[in-house]
Design an enzyme around this catalytic site. Structure first.
Site, PDB file in Angstrom:
ATOM      1  N   TYR A 158       0.830  -1.211   0.000  1.00  0.00           N
ATOM      2  CA  TYR A 158       0.000   0.000   0.000  1.00  0.00           C
ATOM      3  C   TYR A 158       0.865   1.262   0.000  1.00  0.00           C
ATOM      4  CZ  TYR A 158      -4.533  -2.018  -0.136  1.00  0.00           C
ATOM      5  OH  TYR A 158      -5.643  -2.653  -0.587  1.00  0.00           O
ATOM      6  N   LYS A 165      -3.716   7.955   2.958  1.00  0.00           N
ATOM      7  CA  LYS A 165      -4.908   7.687   3.785  1.00  0.00           C
ATOM      8  C   LYS A 165      -4.714   8.231   5.204  1.00  0.00           C
ATOM      9  CE  LYS A 165      -7.539   5.618   0.752  1.00  0.00           C
ATOM     10  NZ  LYS A 165      -8.500   6.467   0.029  1.00  0.00           N
TER      11      LYS A 165
HETATM   12  N1  LIG Z   1     -11.451  -1.241  -2.886  1.00  0.00           N
HETATM   13  C1  LIG Z   1     -10.927  -1.311  -1.684  1.00  0.00           C
HETATM   14  O1  LIG Z   1     -10.458  -2.357  -1.230  1.00  0.00           O
HETATM   15  C2  LIG Z   1     -10.888  -0.085  -0.811  1.00  0.00           C
HETATM   16  C3  LIG Z   1     -10.706  -0.233   0.577  1.00  0.00           C
HETATM   17  C4  LIG Z   1     -10.658   0.914   1.371  1.00  0.00           C
HETATM   18  C5  LIG Z   1     -10.798   2.169   0.795  1.00  0.00           C
HETATM   19  N2  LIG Z   1     -10.968   2.268  -0.565  1.00  0.00           N
HETATM   20  C6  LIG Z   1     -11.083   3.600  -1.139  1.00  0.00           C
HETATM   21  O2  LIG Z   1     -12.332   3.734  -1.781  1.00  0.00           O
HETATM   22  C7  LIG Z   1     -12.243   4.789  -2.736  1.00  0.00           C
HETATM   23  C8  LIG Z   1     -12.871   4.347  -4.041  1.00  0.00           C
HETATM   24  O3  LIG Z   1     -12.057   3.348  -4.617  1.00  0.00           O
HETATM   25  P1  LIG Z   1     -12.622   2.024  -5.275  1.00  0.00           P
HETATM   26  O4  LIG Z   1     -11.953   0.896  -4.584  1.00  0.00           O
HETATM   27  O5  LIG Z   1     -14.088   2.067  -5.357  1.00  0.00           O
HETATM   28  O6  LIG Z   1     -11.963   2.070  -6.722  1.00  0.00           O
HETATM   29  P2  LIG Z   1     -12.410   2.786  -8.098  1.00  0.00           P
HETATM   30  O7  LIG Z   1     -11.255   2.575  -9.007  1.00  0.00           O
HETATM   31  O8  LIG Z   1     -13.719   2.276  -8.536  1.00  0.00           O
HETATM   32  O9  LIG Z   1     -12.543   4.303  -7.689  1.00  0.00           O
HETATM   33  C9  LIG Z   1     -11.448   5.189  -7.609  1.00  0.00           C
HETATM   34  C10 LIG Z   1     -11.930   6.494  -8.177  1.00  0.00           C
HETATM   35  O10 LIG Z   1     -10.912   7.505  -8.075  1.00  0.00           O
HETATM   36  C11 LIG Z   1     -11.084   8.329  -9.209  1.00  0.00           C
HETATM   37  N3  LIG Z   1      -9.919   9.194  -9.438  1.00  0.00           N
HETATM   38  C12 LIG Z   1      -8.610   8.884  -9.504  1.00  0.00           C
HETATM   39  N4  LIG Z   1      -7.895   9.978  -9.804  1.00  0.00           N
HETATM   40  C13 LIG Z   1      -8.780  11.016  -9.931  1.00  0.00           C
HETATM   41  C14 LIG Z   1      -8.679  12.395 -10.238  1.00  0.00           C
HETATM   42  N5  LIG Z   1      -7.506  12.975 -10.525  1.00  0.00           N
HETATM   43  N6  LIG Z   1      -9.800  13.135 -10.278  1.00  0.00           N
HETATM   44  C15 LIG Z   1     -11.023  12.588 -10.025  1.00  0.00           C
HETATM   45  N7  LIG Z   1     -11.168  11.278  -9.728  1.00  0.00           N
HETATM   46  C16 LIG Z   1     -10.081  10.518  -9.686  1.00  0.00           C
HETATM   47  C17 LIG Z   1     -11.315   7.346 -10.340  1.00  0.00           C
HETATM   48  O11 LIG Z   1     -11.880   7.968 -11.472  1.00  0.00           O
HETATM   49  C18 LIG Z   1     -12.285   6.400  -9.660  1.00  0.00           C
HETATM   50  O12 LIG Z   1     -13.616   6.845  -9.856  1.00  0.00           O
HETATM   51  C19 LIG Z   1     -10.754   5.138  -2.832  1.00  0.00           C
HETATM   52  O13 LIG Z   1     -10.493   6.268  -2.034  1.00  0.00           O
HETATM   53  C20 LIG Z   1     -10.103   3.918  -2.225  1.00  0.00           C
HETATM   54  O14 LIG Z   1      -8.817   4.183  -1.701  1.00  0.00           O
HETATM   55  C21 LIG Z   1     -11.026   1.183  -1.367  1.00  0.00           C
END
Ligand SMILES: NC(=O)c1ccc[n+]([C@@H]2O[C@H](COP(=O)([O-])OP(=O)(O)OC[C@H]3O[C@@H](n4cnc5c(N)ncnc54)[C@H](O)[C@@H]3O)[C@@H](O)[C@H]2O)c1
Length: 258
Positions: A158, A165
């Protein structure tokens, strides 16, 4: 019976496709009666986000790259023109270069560090600031973001995203203190691992998902519907006493010592 979010207007940033955690958030919030605006990062993602929005009657989409201040201002202006008020803001973006999400953390580059922190932490600050007048006009509201436990414990690969984060979680507390007097609450949901486009950028995440489920007190995987329901609660008036919190939605995994 009216839904938890009936009459509320929510801007959701962070949908890339139907597997996104923010797509789960949009589905739960729409089910609870919220009117939604979904944003898409770029033209490549536009169609997927529009298809997702079509499943939520009355919703609409806008372009938004969080690294572009003029796009942030334009989204706030469009919402001012169309809605005039805003009850909820979800900022779900996270980004780091693939090469920064494997190997030793110590190797992180200066510009890779800046990029990850800019999108994954500063994006929340910039969006909250731009939307503040709309939230104030609604008499207050809820700001939500998404974080991960790697901010507190070391999770291999990570790396810089874990640091982003950590900064994001601190940002949540400072924003909560700034905006509390205006009845605006700011919280983060700390999700367990879920297979999404962003998660698949982290080396080894696939194997980790099953292992985490096996060790979780509730013995199940985290999914976007669970995250959506927690988000709907936090955005609702039922959560009016909760601000500045990191709310874990990981089927209990974070309480385990081994
Ligand atoms: N999937 C997991 O295991 C997990 C766990 C904990 C937290 N998260 C967090 O959840 C959130 C959503 O992620 P996800 O897992 O649904 O993946 P995802 O890839 O579906 O979503 C990530 C989003 O970030 C956007 N993004 C990236 N750079 C950008 C920019 N410059 N401007 C605007 N948007 C931008 C992408 O377009 C996308 O919509 C993130 O913050 C991620 O860190 C995910």
């Amino acid at each position: 019976m009216p839904g938890l979010l009936t009459g509320k207007r929510v801007l959701i940033q962070g949908v890339a496709n139907r597997f996104s955690l923010c797509a789960g958030i949009a589905a739960s919030m729409a089910r609870e009666g919220a009117e939604l605006c979904l944003t898409y990062q770029n033209e490549r993602l536009r169609e997927g986000v529009e298809k997702c929005a079509e499943t939520f009657p009355g919703s609409f989409t806008l372009p938004l790259d969080l690294q572009e201040d003029d796009q942030i201002a334009r989204v706030a202006q469009k919402l001012t023109d169309r809605w005039g008020t805003l009850d909820g803001l979800v900022v779900g973006a996270a980004f780091a270069r693939t090469e920064e999400l494997e190997g030793e953390f110590i190797a992180v580059s200066r510009d890779g560090f800046h990029l990850a922190l800019d999108v994954s932490c500063y994006g929340l600050i910039a969006m909250t600031r731009a939307c503040r007048p709309l939230l104030v006009a609604a008499g207050g509201g809820s700001v939500l973001t998404l974080t991960y436990m790697a901010s507190e414990r070391v999770v291999p690969n990570y790396n810089v995203m874990a640091v982003a984060k950590g900064a994001l979680e601190t940002t949540v507390r400072y924003l909560a203190n700034d905006l509390g007097p205006q009845n605006i609450r700011v919280n983060a949901i700390s999700s367990g691992p879920v297979r999404t486009a962003a998660a698949s950028g982290v080396k080894g995440v696939g194997g980790m998902i099953g292992e985490v489920a096996d060790r979780s007190p509730l013995r199940r995987k985290t999914d976007r519907d669970q995250i959506g329901d927690v988000a709907a609660f936090l955005a609702s008036d039922l959560a009016r006493a909760i601000t500045g919190e990191i709310v874990f939605a990981d089927n209990g995994y974070h309480i385990m010592g081994v």
